[in-house]
Motif scaffolding. Structure first.
Motif, short mmCIF file in Angstrom:
data_model
loop_
_atom_site.label_atom_id
_atom_site.label_comp_id
_atom_site.label_asym_id
_atom_site.label_seq_id
_atom_site.Cartn_x
_atom_site.Cartn_y
_atom_site.Cartn_z
N LEU A 441 -4.85 10.99 2.26
CA LEU A 441 -4.66 9.47 1.92
C LEU A 441 -3.17 9.22 2.26
N GLY A 442 -2.83 8.02 2.16
CA GLY A 442 -1.52 7.30 2.33
C GLY A 442 -0.64 7.68 0.95
N GLY A 443 0.72 8.03 1.50
CA GLY A 443 1.63 8.50 0.40
C GLY A 443 3.09 7.64 0.48
N LEU A 444 3.76 7.65 -0.29
CA LEU A 444 5.31 7.46 -0.38
C LEU A 444 6.03 8.75 -0.25
N TYR A 445 6.36 9.19 1.03
CA TYR A 445 6.79 10.54 1.13
C TYR A 445 8.36 10.40 1.14
N SER A 446 8.93 11.80 0.55
CA SER A 446 10.40 11.73 0.32
C SER A 446 11.20 11.75 1.70
N PHE A 447 10.63 12.27 2.70
CA PHE A 447 11.33 11.94 4.12
C PHE A 447 11.17 10.59 4.74
N SER A 448 10.57 9.79 3.79
CA SER A 448 10.86 8.35 4.20
C SER A 448 11.90 7.41 3.54
N LEU A 449 12.56 8.33 2.72
CA LEU A 449 14.00 7.65 2.11
C LEU A 449 14.95 8.64 2.01
N THR A 450 16.40 8.00 1.94
CA THR A 450 17.55 8.71 1.91
C THR A 450 17.58 9.11 0.48
N TRP A 451 18.41 10.16 0.25
CA TRP A 451 18.83 10.83 -1.03
C TRP A 451 19.31 9.86 -1.76
N SER A 452 20.17 9.06 -1.48
CA SER A 452 20.82 7.88 -2.22
C SER A 452 19.77 6.70 -2.79
#
Length: 768
Positions: A441-452
């Motif tokens: 299923l779809g997700g909101l993945y860490s590699f789609s956001l910067t650390w900040s």
């Protein structure tokens, strides 16, 4: 029953038998003799003796209340002087039986045997419908059997056809060292021309009553002088503060203020535990002075309501041992006894864990490894979770490494931020994507956001048992703490004087290299070097790298000398020698699941594998996951006690480490004084695997299941990690704009988000 716990006799001697014979005299001499005795004892009880363990209806947390097996198992699992508690009810023909209530439907099969004999009576002034003991003779009750009275407990023993026993049956057949009779409804029986007093006084001299309790003042006053000098201790039972005592027409809260009056007819009081440690919103309030006040009045204090599987204060982190210790090892007072459904846990609390102190030495050698820090108490992988894990005595704290869009490694349980943060409620909720390599299923993945951007999210505590069991972890701290980078995690660990090292878990490395252009292996190695972990002169902390992928560990082995740990994801029953030899080439230790050690069917263990022994034979330490305190996380065999489960894995199966969300429970177990004894007491002996199946009716046995698979070479072998493929530069999607409109006038939302919106919203609600 004798095969259930391993046959190791207790070395725990009888506590002050002379005191049991002369307690009434001693209480009268409290100002001099008792105070002198207490000054020489670590116990802050009235007499200086250790608290009594009172088994309510026997081991009623496991077997039907008041059944013969529930009573008989107490001597095999508890301290030698454990007291058997019997709730006395009268039948129509005036026979005293041991049964938990005057109403019979909840804990017996009475409804099946006599479906048309339901009745209605006033019980303490309240109209009540049920099947009542006073409507049935002892002969009538022959086809009626005892069953569980609390629905959250296993029904597997309901078909054992446990007969209802008389008081005399229990006394004569089991010959308890100490017998406690509780008379809850003397006035009710009197209204129906039945007399509890007459029954008690008619018992033969071979039936010894050591304690007699009642919540009715008049009953205790009237019977007190009729037993003579060799009579029992009389204990006044307080009910809830707003309940009305039937003979004085005063509330128990009012009687609470007149302990000197209680002392005129009783030598002790039995109170709900909330009288001592009140709760507000299920959190502990400061303890009252009740125990000290009662002791000053010369009254012993027994506390009731202890059960491993019932609600307890969030402060105890679902650990029943912690609750017992707070009532006897708090520096201010100790209760004189515990009324418990789980006398084994109470016994180990008193004998093995009391007065240990923070500097007690370790008695057993195994690693306590955290799972996302102390994630049972705080949101996982936060500064608070890690700090508490260190404070609680973890040997190793862990970081499950995820990667941000700008290549910063940080700690979080999953690459999907929706599992443990509030991202679904954030401006970044439009960053959803479907990654089949990670999840369907779809997700909101860490590699789609910067650390900040990730740092602006609020963490969320995990509640693995909220939907099915309505169990929530530490709600006040459900969003507390902040997420930490791998660099911050390593610095926190390096500055700790108690930690032995760190464990870094790595997953999805191949996907990150191929599809995101992120080299998690290099990022970890670089961060370790910068933090000083590659230099033995900078830190002596152990570094362990864990993965379910052999290719990841091979890559680390090529580039470093850190210890590597191979995690077997599957539940297995065995492993081939050739597979172990393959693992040895790239791993220094192995992680397996609990069910791979003790297979389970319908929440009962069905045996024990030799997996741990086989791996250790090849010099591979075995760490087991995942240990949790919630009783529903444990098979019934472990008696709803996380410490029993740990003990059975460490002492019984011989594992080398526990991976746990509650490090305090495992760390405290390591300091358990009972482990130093030549002969382990029964409450510290490992459970016999599949032992409960041996006392279960054949009709209740769990069905045979297909055996778990054997782990083979093919399960180990993987192609090497792919090279890093640079990702084409793209602009960051940015937060969702409320001004950006689609042709229909609605805000634009990614299709993949729409497809998984329901699941994400549901997840966010569950994290609240």
């Amino acid at each position: 029953m004798t095969t259930y716990m391993r046959d190791k006799p207790s070395m725990f001697g009888s506590r002050a038998s002379k005191f049991l014979l002369s307690a009434l005299i001693l209480i009268q001499l409290l100002p001099t003799q008792l105070l002198a005795q207490r000054s020489k004892s670590p116990w802050q009880t009235l007499t200086g003796s250790a608290p009594l363990i009172i088994a309510r209806g026997g081991f009623s947390g496991l077997l039907p209340d008041s059944s013969v097996d529930a009573y008989s198992i107490v001597s095999q699992t508890s301290v030698s002087d454990a007291v058997l508690w019997c709730d006395v009810q009268l039948t129509k023909d005036g026979v005293g039986i041991c049964f938990p209530d005057v109403k019979m439907m909840n804990a017996s099969s009475i409804q099946d045997a006599y479906s048309k004999r339901k009745n209605s009576y006033l019980v303490n002034g309240v109209p009540t419908q049920d099947w009542f003991t006073i409507d049935f003779t002892l002969k009538d009750l022959k086809p009626v059997f005892l069953i569980r009275g609390i629905l959250s407990r296993s029904d597997a023993f309901d078909n054992n056809q446990y007969a209802i026993s008389t008081v005399q049956d229990i006394a004569m057949e089991l010959k308890p060292k100490s017998f406690w009779l509780n008379v809850q409804h003397d006035a009710f029986y009197g209204q129906h021309n039945l007399s509890i007093s007459k029954f008690l006084l008619s018992l033969p001299k071979t039936v010894t009553i050591n304690y007699l309790s009642s919540p009715e003042v008049t009953f205790l006053q009237s019977i007190g002088g009729r037993f003579g000098k060799a009579g029992p201790k009389f204990v006044f039972r307080f009910l809830e503060k707003d309940d009305v005592e039937v003979s004085t027409n005063q509330t128990y809260g009012t009687l609470l203020g007149n302990l000197t009056f209680i002392k005129t007819f009783a030598s002790g009081v039995l109170v709900p535990k909330s009288y001592i440690w009140p709760l507000e919103d299920q959190y502990l309030s400061p303890h009252t002075s009740f125990v000290q006040d009662a002791h000053k009045a010369g009254l012993e204090v027994y506390a009731s309501g202890f059960a491993n599987d019932l609600d307890m204060a969030y402060n105890y982190s679902f650990d029943p041992l912690a609750e017992y210790l707070s009532f006897m090892d708090n520096g201010d007072f100790s209760v004189d006894g515990f009324l418990s459904d789980f006398p084994l846990t109470a016994s180990s609390a008193v004998d093995c864990f009391s007065h240990l102190g923070s500097n007690a030495s370790t008695q057993v050698d195994f690693l306590v490894i955290s799972k996302n820090g102390a994630s049972g108490d705080y949101p996982g992988c936060t500064d608070l979770a890690y700090s508490k894990a260190i404070k609680d005595g973890a040997d190793i704290i862990d970081c499950s490494v995820q990667m941000s869009l700008d290549g910063i490694p940080f700690c979080l349980n999953s690459a999907d931020l929706g599992e443990s943060t509030n991202i679904v409620q954030s401006p970044f909720r439009n960053r959803s994507s479907t990654v089949p390599e990670i999840a369907p299923l779809g997700g909101l993945y860490s590699f789609s956001l910067t650390w900040s951007e990730i740092q602006t999210l609020r963490p969320a505590i995990t509640n693995p048992y909220n939907r099915d069991f309505n169990l929530f972890r530490n709600p006040k701290e459900r969003s507390s703490g902040k997420l930490v980078s791998l660099s911050d995690f390593l610095n926190l660990a390096k500055n700790s004087t108690s930690l032995a090292g760190v464990l870094i878990s790595v997953e999805n490395a191949a996907y990150l290299r191929e599809k995101q252009g992120l080299d998690v292996v290099k990022a970890i190695l670089d961060t370790l070097t910068k933090a000083g972990y590659s230099n033995a002169t900078t830190t002596t902390k152990k570094v362990m790298i864990q993965s379910t992928n052999s290719s990841v560990l091979v890559d680390f082995k090529k580039q470093s000398r850190y210890e590597t740990v191979y995690q077997v994801e599957e539940t297995i029953r065995d492993i081939l020698d050739s597979a172990i030899e393959d693992i040895k080439k790239f791993a220094d230790a192995v992680v397996v699941r609990k069910n791979s050690v003790f297979p389970v069917s319908q929440s009962f263990t069905t045996g024990q594998t030799n997996l741990v022994e086989r791996l250790q034979r090849f010099q591979l330490p075995v760490y087991v996951e995942l240990f949790r305190n919630e009783f529903v996380s444990q098979p019934w065999d472990f008696l709803s006690d996380a410490t029993v489960e740990i003990n059975s894995h460490v002492t019984g199966a011989g594992i080398n480490g526990t991976i746990t969300e509650f490090p305090l429970t495992a760390a405290r177990y390591k300091r358990n004084r009972c482990l130093t004894r030549k002969d382990l007491p029964p409450y510290m002996s490992p459970v016999q695997p599949a032992g409960l199946l041996s006392i279960m009716s054949p009709t209740s046995l769990p069905p045979a299941e297909a055996p778990n698979p054997v782990f083979t070479d093919a399960d180990v072998t993987e192609p090497p990690l792919p090279p890093v493929i640079a990702k084409a530069p793209t602009s960051s999607p940015g937060p969702l704009s409320t001004d950006e409109k689609a042709p229909n006038g609605q805000p634009r939302v990614a299709l993949s988000l729409l497809l998984s919106a329901f699941a994400m919203v549901l997840a966010s609600l569950l994290l609240l």
